[in-house]
Design a protein around this motif. Structure first.
Motif, PDB file in Angstrom:
ATOM      1  N   ALA A 139      31.909  70.453  57.101  1.00 36.61           N
ATOM      2  CA  ALA A 139      32.985  69.480  57.323  1.00 36.61           C
ATOM      3  C   ALA A 139      33.999  69.466  56.176  1.00 36.61           C
ATOM      4  CB  ALA A 139      32.404  68.087  57.554  1.00 36.61           C
ATOM      5  N   PRO A 140      33.583  69.401  54.913  1.00 31.20           N
ATOM      6  CA  PRO A 140      34.579  69.456  53.833  1.00 31.20           C
ATOM      7  C   PRO A 140      35.392  70.752  53.829  1.00 31.20           C
ATOM      8  CG  PRO A 140      32.506  68.594  53.010  1.00 31.20           C
ATOM      9  CD  PRO A 140      32.238  69.107  54.384  1.00 31.20           C
ATOM     10  N   ALA A 141      34.753  71.868  54.197  1.00 34.94           N
ATOM     11  CA  ALA A 141      35.482  73.140  54.261  1.00 34.94           C
ATOM     12  C   ALA A 141      36.581  73.065  55.315  1.00 34.94           C
ATOM     13  CB  ALA A 141      34.524  74.287  54.578  1.00 34.94           C
ATOM     14  N   TYR A 142      36.263  72.515  56.480  1.00 31.15           N
ATOM     15  CA  TYR A 142      37.279  72.364  57.522  1.00 31.15           C
ATOM     16  C   TYR A 142      38.361  71.379  57.073  1.00 31.15           C
ATOM     17  CZ  TYR A 142      33.838  74.691  60.529  1.00 31.15           C
ATOM     18  OH  TYR A 142      32.949  75.580  61.064  1.00 31.15           O
ATOM     19  N   GLY A 143      37.984  70.366  56.306  1.00 33.83           N
ATOM     20  CA  GLY A 143      38.972  69.417  55.789  1.00 33.83           C
ATOM     21  C   GLY A 143      39.972  70.096  54.866  1.00 33.83           C
ATOM     22  N   VAL A 144      39.491  70.998  54.011  1.00 32.43           N
ATOM     23  CA  VAL A 144      40.385  71.748  53.131  1.00 32.43           C
ATOM     24  C   VAL A 144      41.329  72.627  53.957  1.00 32.43           C
ATOM     25  CG1 VAL A 144      40.499  73.517  51.333  1.00 32.43           C
ATOM     26  CG2 VAL A 144      38.772  71.710  51.195  1.00 32.43           C
ATOM     27  N   THR A 145      40.802  73.211  55.030  1.00 32.63           N
ATOM     28  CA  THR A 145      41.639  74.040  55.910  1.00 32.63           C
ATOM     29  C   THR A 145      42.772  73.223  56.511  1.00 32.63           C
ATOM     30  OG1 THR A 145      39.739  75.446  56.460  1.00 32.63           O
ATOM     31  CG2 THR A 145      41.635  75.544  57.932  1.00 32.63           C
TER      32      THR A 145
END
Length: 444
Positions: free
Chosen positions: A181-187
């Motif tokens: 989820a945090p990775a997708y948030g950065v995206t």
């Protein structure tokens, strides 16, 4: 300046496109932001599928769902880029990619994330990338002066290699320690920043007599490419090089044979490192006029280096060869990009960019199938070195069949001179419009 410093300065990347074009600077920064942010999703998405299914086949199926949208929308995106404002295409597709990342984030936050949205998003990303890439590629030919095209290609490749090396490494740490989820948030944040940068680009409207996107328009672009031996040579050599000598899919098996499982990441990074080194010393390429020779020399170097990587049994020699292969691939890419942007008429640039998307995306896909099949039949190292030899042989045969590629000279080629005159006329027209607008404003 001392002679030694002068020689060193000549090797450094040529920054003329950066100084000459505000839009190029914006696109360069936007691309770097996008590379880093999208790397998060590129790492997180297959890892999430792996964790949900435990199946290599399920992870590999991503490639299957991505290929058809890339081909179909890549061709349509080329026709679209010639018919509408390219800036709008880039803006809309960047916003769309951000929305797809939002879907991944929402799905990852569910108590039990679902599998099917991951494939839908993968197909959607491929479709939007196919629509966007021709607009991006064709815009470069408009915003960068004719004589700076090689330098612009080198700077763009340098940006890509920086993202290819650092982006996945950073993404791996974020996914490992923070989760999907945090990775997708950065995206999502990266695409939001990209949209803001793209909004500052100058409008890039089509020609007044531009046709709407159609199969007839796509066919017209294909006929033009087929009628130009130099262009045909760039496509054919790239396809042959990637089909015969793109062994990335069997690197895990090569690492096993070399008894060095820990080296797998280095194998994947070595090519990008070689490209990065060439990019950092690419100043000399701005003085090259025979760009067809760059294409041929780079592809030949790529094939020879891949053949050597499959032949040697020492890990460090293998990694060195892969680095040389990456440098050869970049050299060939600089020649291809320069020829495309220096010779293709503005009114066909988008459609030809769509064909270019196919030339450098389908080849690696088919090359991975070839490498895997050959490895199962003859063994891993044999599949690699024979592919490299076949690459060199095919480049030689294509040079015999299309000799005009070798003799291409940007200062004498008719298409290059015609495109240069077209670009200079457009620049004079823009300057006249700005002068008239300023004069009118001064009388109000």
């Amino acid at each position: 300046m001392s002679p030694a410093l002068a020689k060193l300065s000549a090797l450094l990347p040529d920054l003329a496109p950066w100084r000459a074009s505000r839009d190029f600077r914006l696109l360069w920064v936007q691309g770097l932001v996008t590379f880093f942010s999208s790397a998060m999703a590129m790492i997180a998405l297959p890892l999430q599928i792996k964790e949900m299914t435990g199946s290599p086949l399920a992870v590999g199926a991503m490639g299957a769902v991505e290929l058809v949208p890339l081909v179909v929308f890549g061709l349509y995106g080329g026709a679209l880029a010639d018919a509408v404002d390219r800036r709008k295409v880039i803006l809309v597709t960047e916003a769309g990619l951000g929305l797809l990342a939002l879907i991944l984030l929402v799905n990852a936050l569910l108590p039990e994330p679902m599998l099917w949205p991951l494939y839908v998003v993968a197909a959607g990303v491929s479709a939007l990338a196919g629509l966007q890439r021709p607009a991006l590629d064709s815009l470069l030919a408009r915003i960068v002066p004719h004589e700076h095209q090689t330098a612009a290609a080198a700077l763009n490749s340098l940006r890509w290699q920086m993202g290819a090396i650092a982006g996945p490494a950073l993404a791996g740490l974020v996914v490992a320690y923070a989760g999907h989820a945090p990775a997708y948030g950065v995206t999502i944040a990266g695409f939001a920043a990209s949209v803001l940068l793209c909004r500052r680009l100058s409008p890039a409207p089509p020609a007044h007599d531009a046709e709407k996107p159609s199969l007839r328009g796509i066919a017209e672009g294909a006929r033009y490419a087929w009628s130009r031996p130099v262009l045909l040579g760039t496509y054919a050599i790239d396809l042959a090089a990637m089909f015969f000598a793109f062994p990335n899919t069997i690197f895990p098996f090569l690492a096993d044979e070399l008894d060095a499982d820990w080296s797998l990441g280095l194998m994947y990074a070595a090519g990008s490192l070689g490209s990065l080194v060439l990019g950092m010393t690419s100043g000399w390429t701005s003085k090259v006029r025979r760009h067809g020779l760059l294409v041929v020399a780079g592809a030949t170097g790529w094939g020879l280096a891949i053949a050597a990587a499959g032949w040697f049994g020492n890990l460090w020699l293998v990694l060195l060869c892969l680095a040389f292969a990456g440098a050869g691939d970049m050299l060939s890419g600089l020649g291809r990009s320069t020829i495309w942007n220096q010779t293709i008429p503005e009114e066909l640039r988008g459609r030809l960019a769509g064909i270019e998307v196919l030339s450098y995306s389908v080849g690696p896909q088919l090359g991975q199938v070839r490498a895997g099949a050959m490895a199962g039949w003859t063994g891993t190292r044999s599949a690699i070195w024979t592919g490299g030899v076949a690459c060199v042989a095919s480049v030689g045969l294509l040079c015999l069949a299309l000799p005009k590629l070798l003799t291409y000279d940007s200062e004498t080629d008719e298409d290059s001179l015609r495109r240069k005159a077209q670009q200079e006329a457009a620049q004079r027209g823009t300057a006249s419009e700005n002068s008239a607008r300023d004069s009118t404003a001064g009388t109000v």
